[in-house]
Structure formats: structure tokens, C-alpha cells
Design a protein around this motif. Sequence first.
Motif, mmCIF file in Angstrom:
data_model
loop_
_atom_site.group_PDB
_atom_site.id
_atom_site.type_symbol
_atom_site.label_atom_id
_atom_site.label_comp_id
_atom_site.label_asym_id
_atom_site.label_seq_id
_atom_site.Cartn_x
_atom_site.Cartn_y
_atom_site.Cartn_z
ATOM 1 N N LEU A 299 0.865 -1.179 0.000
ATOM 2 C CA LEU A 299 0.000 0.000 0.000
ATOM 3 C C LEU A 299 0.896 1.222 0.000
ATOM 4 O O LEU A 299 1.826 1.312 0.806
ATOM 5 C CB LEU A 299 -0.894 -0.007 1.247
ATOM 6 N N ALA B 35 -0.150 2.629 -8.967
ATOM 7 C CA ALA B 35 -0.906 1.434 -8.568
ATOM 8 C C ALA B 35 -0.734 0.315 -9.590
ATOM 9 O O ALA B 35 -0.463 -0.838 -9.227
ATOM 10 C CB ALA B 35 -2.382 1.785 -8.399
ATOM 11 N N HIS C 276 -2.355 -1.088 -3.705
ATOM 12 C CA HIS C 276 -3.327 -0.049 -3.401
ATOM 13 C C HIS C 276 -2.579 1.275 -3.218
ATOM 14 O O HIS C 276 -1.454 1.299 -2.717
ATOM 15 C CB HIS C 276 -4.074 -0.363 -2.096
ATOM 16 N N VAL D 54 -8.629 6.887 -3.675
ATOM 17 C CA VAL D 54 -8.138 5.534 -3.428
ATOM 18 C C VAL D 54 -8.130 4.802 -4.764
ATOM 19 O O VAL D 54 -9.138 4.770 -5.470
ATOM 20 C CB VAL D 54 -9.037 4.780 -2.433
ATOM 21 N N ASP E 287 -7.159 1.031 -6.638
ATOM 22 C CA ASP E 287 -6.908 -0.383 -6.338
ATOM 23 C C ASP E 287 -5.705 -0.881 -7.146
ATOM 24 O O ASP E 287 -5.139 -0.133 -7.960
ATOM 25 C CB ASP E 287 -8.164 -1.219 -6.580
ATOM 26 N N LEU F 94 -9.623 -1.878 2.045
ATOM 27 C CA LEU F 94 -8.604 -2.416 1.154
ATOM 28 C C LEU F 94 -8.378 -3.875 1.514
ATOM 29 O O LEU F 94 -7.853 -4.193 2.581
ATOM 30 C CB LEU F 94 -7.297 -1.637 1.300
#
Length: 261
Positions: free
Chosen positions: A167, A192, A198, A215, A217, A237
Motif C-alpha cells: 500500500l 498502482a 493499493h 483511493v 486499487d 482495502l
Amino acid sequence: MHVALVQRASDIDSAANRDSITKQLSELAPEDGLDLVVLPEAAMHDFGAPDHDLAAVAEPLDGPFVDLISAEARRLGATIVAGMFERTDGLPFNTLVVIGPDGELRRTYRKIHLYDSFGYKESDRMRAGDVEPVVLDVAGRAVGLMTCYDLRFPELARDLVDAGAELLVVPAAWVAGDRKLDHWRTLLAARAIENTVHVVAAGQGGDRYTGHSLVADPWGSIVEEADNGSAIIRATLAAADLAQARDVNPSLTNRRIRHSS
């Protein structure tokens, strides 16, 4: 992992900022079960005009801003990442502090790439941190830290991922301007996609900055996004989503060119 991104517009009055942060974070409760809360770069105090003396307003790591973030982290039982200007003997650092659910300072990240671009020179007002990627565990997930202009340097994101990050957390004060929103959204999605991670990015909003905290993915899809105003956005997440993305798109393991540090 349950995350909340806090978008806000900071002021050059540090005490007023602390009051407004307290009010905004009051929208979050321990019952929300948050693991991670992210505030923007310069949450402590806005950059202000180019001649605004940031060294004079910078605070130590045990100052009132960190005290406030520590109290909120304890209240929420969550890790909080927030941006501040850290006092030194000379020019301050542009620093992210990471406060654990117990209210203790866990790590700092001092911005590596200063924003000497688009007609601005952050290095006149700040000192750069050492080239030392920071990855830490938050709620069982490996989290890598970047700040704003760092986003334009894919090698930092890759170093974080090589250090185990699943992340990427990107607090920012992304200055508004022609094509800047396109750059922001594209670069976050690219980090990403190319790293199958993430990405959570909390930006300053208001008239001066781009806002659009978001955000992404591990496929690069934007799953939550704010506009330009004050906002809190939330997301969950799932580690399984990351594992699936890396199974289908094993670009990290298929690399044939690797740099050596």
C-alpha cells in the motif's frame, strides 16, 4: 484494512489548523473500526506565500501538532499519517509523522523530492530528507510513504514495493493549475498499476490546491474520490484483491531489468 482520507485546506495559523482538524476528525469515531487515517501534506500549517518563513513556524516532533495527532490516534484506536514542517537548526523538513493507535510516534518520513518545478522552488524553504524509503506495518499490511512531488518519481514507489510495501500512502498539497488534476489522477493510477498495489492519496483542497483525494486499487481503478472541498472519504482495502491482481498481472516477478542501489 479500513482507511479514511481527510481532505482539508490548511491555514497559515497553526492554532486555527489544530482546531479545524479536531473538528473534522470528530466526524470519525472509534466504532468506525478504522485502521488508518491519512491527512494531507502540510496539515499542520499551509505553505503560504513564497516569502512566508516556514522555519519560524516549524515545530518539533513533540510539539502541539504531534500532540494533537497523538490524542486523536488514541481516541480512534487507529494509525494516523499527517504532514508537518519539522523544526531543525536551519531550514525545516517537510515531514510525515506516523502515530500509532497508542498515541506513540512510530516513524517519520522526510520528503525526498522537493518541489522545484512549475516555477516554484521548495528547496529555498525546505531541506530534503535522506534517500531512505520508509515502509512500516499498519494493521498487518506493509505501508510505504511518499509525499506529493515524490509521486512523479516512479523509482521511489518501486523501491518501496521492493522493500515489501503493499500500500502506498501519498499525502499531498498538489498545487492547482493547467493539467495538474490530470497529472495527479494519472500518476496515482500509474503507481498502482505498475506496482500492483493499493494507493491512498490525501490532498489539500480549496482554491489553491487540486483536492481530489482518492483511493486506487491494484488494477489502477479509482474506487473512491473526493472533489475539491473539505471531505472525508473511506475505503476498505482487501489483501485478497492485491493477491489476485499480482496473480493475474505478475509484472513485478517478470521484471528483467532491476536497478542496484
